[in-house]
Design an enzyme around this catalytic site. Structure first.
Site, PDB file in Angstrom:
ATOM      1  N   SER A 199      50.530 104.374-103.208  1.00  0.00           N
ATOM      2  CA  SER A 199      49.543 104.540-102.141  1.00  0.00           C
ATOM      3  C   SER A 199      48.959 103.197-101.738  1.00  0.00           C
ATOM      4  CB  SER A 199      48.404 105.454-102.610  1.00  0.00           C
ATOM      5  OG  SER A 199      47.319 105.453-101.692  1.00  0.00           O
TER       6      SER A 199
ATOM      7  N   TYR B  96      41.562 107.873-108.190  1.00  0.00           N
ATOM      8  CA  TYR B  96      42.866 108.036-107.530  1.00  0.00           C
ATOM      9  C   TYR B  96      43.529 106.678-107.301  1.00  0.00           C
ATOM     10  CZ  TYR B  96      46.215 109.399-103.862  1.00  0.00           C
ATOM     11  OH  TYR B  96      47.348 109.605-103.108  1.00  0.00           O
TER      12      TYR B  96
END
Length: 331
Positions: free
Chosen positions: A226, A239
């Site tokens: 990501s 995250y």
């Protein structure tokens, strides 16, 4: 003490005067150009084969794990202008989180390139059925397995079922993820933190271990990283930490598996229109999702999936391992 010189200062020569005049002429030209109204398009960038949705979107929020079926607008995953050319002919691939979003689009393109596909999902049976039908419409077989990748036993059983059904395993796509924002770090509970780590890191670890027992030379693992793992995220600390860990895991496992002829790479997407984010963000935030990128819109899954084909296919990336491929809509 020396007296100051009484000689007059030397005047610029003709070459210097010419340079000064040139600089001032350029300065006047730029000043005139700055007065002209800009003609650049102010909306979102559209550079694909078809036009993609752009903010503002409908305000919406979903309970976890999220459903693609009720997302508005529906994510674009089928890439109708993408032409397969046998890049994965005869391969067998496992995709975690393959029921929706990026995972669904990857499953469809893998099938279009000639692969049979197994998709793992947590409990989104409706979305998984649509993905299976889309894979079968490409003329390939699709195995659907529900379960939790946090459970090492489930991961082993899932891989065993794939081997029983298809007889082999060539490509693993680790894509399942858990993401929920936390506005204040002090409000990030241990349960929340643990769930994120167990899903995003342990899940990749368990699936890789289970898959590698059956993979051989020419195999490939493609992990979903990501942009948050590259740049951090103030409201997604847990995250982002896991995604940074996935990037490090990718590079480390790649180095470890070079002698075995198995490549490991990662795709690091920016904002993508999938159920992951409407099941995390507030309805107000979803309405402007992706607007902060230079392209001023989120990616659609079909814009990300070709990167997974590229990294999975030995025809495209046989000399690439340990790489992180960012697809983030511009820096």
């Amino acid at each position: 003490m020396a007296k100051p010189s009484s000689k007059p200062q030397a005047k610029p020569g003709s070459a210097a005067n010419s340079a000064i005049r040139q600089q001032r002429r350029i300065q006047r030209q730029v000043a005139q150009a700055d007065k002209k109204p800009t003609k650049e398009k102010s909306g979102a960038m559209q550079a694909g084969a078809r036009r993609y949705p752009e903010p503002p979107f409908k305000k919406q929020h979903q309970p976890k794990p999220g459903s693609e079926a009720v997302l508005d607008p529906a994510p674009m995953y089928d890439a109708p202008y993408y032409k397969g050319s046998g890049k994965l002919e005869g391969k067998v691939a496992v995709i975690t989180g393959g029921d929706s979003g990026i995972g669904r689009s990857v499953a469809v393109l893998f099938a279009r390139e000639g692969a049979d596909v197994a998709i793992l999902h947590l409990g989104e049976a409706g979305d998984a059925k649509v993905t299976r039908q889309a894979v079968e419409a490409e003329g390939r077989r699709c195995l659907v397995i529900p379960g939790d990748v946090r459970d090492a036993g489930f991961c082993r059983k899932a891989v065993a079922e794939v081997i029983k059904t298809f007889g082999k395993l060539d490509v693993l796509v680790n894509n399942a993820a858990f993401q929920v924002h936390s506005a204040r770090f002090e409000d990030l509970s241990e349960e929340h933190f643990d769930t994120t780590l167990k899903t995003n890191l342990y899940g990749y670890f368990h699936m890789s271990r289970a898959a590698l027992a059956h993979m051989s030379v020419g195999g490939a693992i493609v992990n979903s990283g990501s942009v948050t793992g590259l740049m951090g995220s103030e409201a997604l600390i847990d995250y982002a930490m896991t995604k940074g860990g996935i990037h490090a895991f990718t590079r480390s496992l790649a180095a470890h598996l070079v002698p075995r002829g198995i490549r490991v790479n990662a795709v690091a997407p920016g904002p993508v229109w999938t159920p992951l984010n409407p099941s995390d963000k507030t309805a107000e935030d979803v309405a402007t999702f992706g607007a902060q990128t230079p392209m001023k819109r989120p990616a659609q899954p079909e814009e990300i999936a070709p990167a997974y084909v590229f990294l999975a296919s030995p025809h495209c990336s046989s000399y690439i391992t340990g790489e992180i491929l960012p697809i983030i809509g511009g820096y």
